[in-house]
Design a protein around this motif. Structure first.
Motif, PDB file in Angstrom:
ATOM      1  N   LYS A 122     -15.472  18.773 -20.352  1.00 55.28           N
ATOM      2  CA  LYS A 122     -15.961  18.212 -21.612  1.00 55.28           C
ATOM      3  C   LYS A 122     -15.841  19.235 -22.741  1.00 55.28           C
ATOM      4  O   LYS A 122     -15.366  18.923 -23.840  1.00 55.28           O
ATOM      5  CB  LYS A 122     -17.407  17.745 -21.454  1.00 55.28           C
ATOM      6  N   GLU A 123     -16.267  20.483 -22.477  1.00 55.11           N
ATOM      7  CA  GLU A 123     -16.191  21.530 -23.495  1.00 55.11           C
ATOM      8  C   GLU A 123     -14.740  21.815 -23.905  1.00 55.11           C
ATOM      9  O   GLU A 123     -14.441  21.987 -25.079  1.00 55.11           O
ATOM     10  CB  GLU A 123     -16.831  22.822 -22.982  1.00 55.11           C
ATOM     11  N   GLU A 126     -13.470  18.950 -26.029  1.00 53.72           N
ATOM     12  CA  GLU A 126     -14.051  19.014 -27.384  1.00 53.72           C
ATOM     13  C   GLU A 126     -13.302  20.038 -28.240  1.00 53.72           C
ATOM     14  O   GLU A 126     -13.011  19.772 -29.399  1.00 53.72           O
ATOM     15  CB  GLU A 126     -15.532  19.358 -27.319  1.00 53.72           C
ATOM     16  N   ASN A 130     -11.397  18.757 -31.643  1.00 49.23           N
ATOM     17  CA  ASN A 130     -12.165  19.045 -32.874  1.00 49.23           C
ATOM     18  C   ASN A 130     -11.491  20.094 -33.712  1.00 49.23           C
ATOM     19  O   ASN A 130     -10.886  20.990 -33.337  1.00 49.23           O
ATOM     20  CB  ASN A 130     -13.600  19.482 -32.538  1.00 49.23           C
TER      21      ASN A 130
END
Length: 130
Positions: A122-123, A126, A130
């Motif tokens: 997930k990190e 992201e 982003n």
């Protein structure tokens, strides 16, 4: 001057060390299976004397799970022996499983830095979007 005997000896050693399945050392690499092609390409660089850094781009793309495991074991053994390895991969599970540190890049810029044992998919995702 290139010594054919020395070259053949080095190639035979790499075939044995990396468990490359081939009918012989003269076999064309493109005629090998995917995993054995990857190992043969790794062997080309590992024959180099005084190798300090190895950069591999998508080292397990297109190969079966068993061959992936063999490639991971080879890369880990090289790392343990002190070789610095930079792995470029789009497979997050691969990066989390084999790397110590992960840098995420987007549009040519680093957007995240992670210690692999503390990072999550997930990190990484992201940082990638982003």
């Amino acid at each position: 001057v290139i010594s054919t005997a020395a070259e053949n000896s080095d190639v035979k050693e790499m075939v044995q060390d990396l468990s490359i399945k081939t009918p012989g050392i003269q076999q064309i690499i493109s005629k090998l299976s995917g995993g054995n092609q990857q190992k043969a390409l790794l062997a080309r660089w590992l024959i180099k004397k005084n190798l300090k850094v190895l950069v591999v781009d998508e080292p397990t793309r297109g190969i079966d799970v068993g061959a992936k495991l063999e490639i991971y074991k080879i890369l880990n053994a090289l790392s343990v022996r002190g070789l610095a390895i930079i792995i470029i991969s789009s497979e997050m599970t691969e990066l989390l499983g084999v790397c110590d540190r992960i840098y995420v890049m987007r549009n040519g810029r680093i957007t995240g830095e992670h210690i692999a044992e503390k990072a999550s998919e997930k990190e990484l995702l992201e940082d990638a979007i982003n």
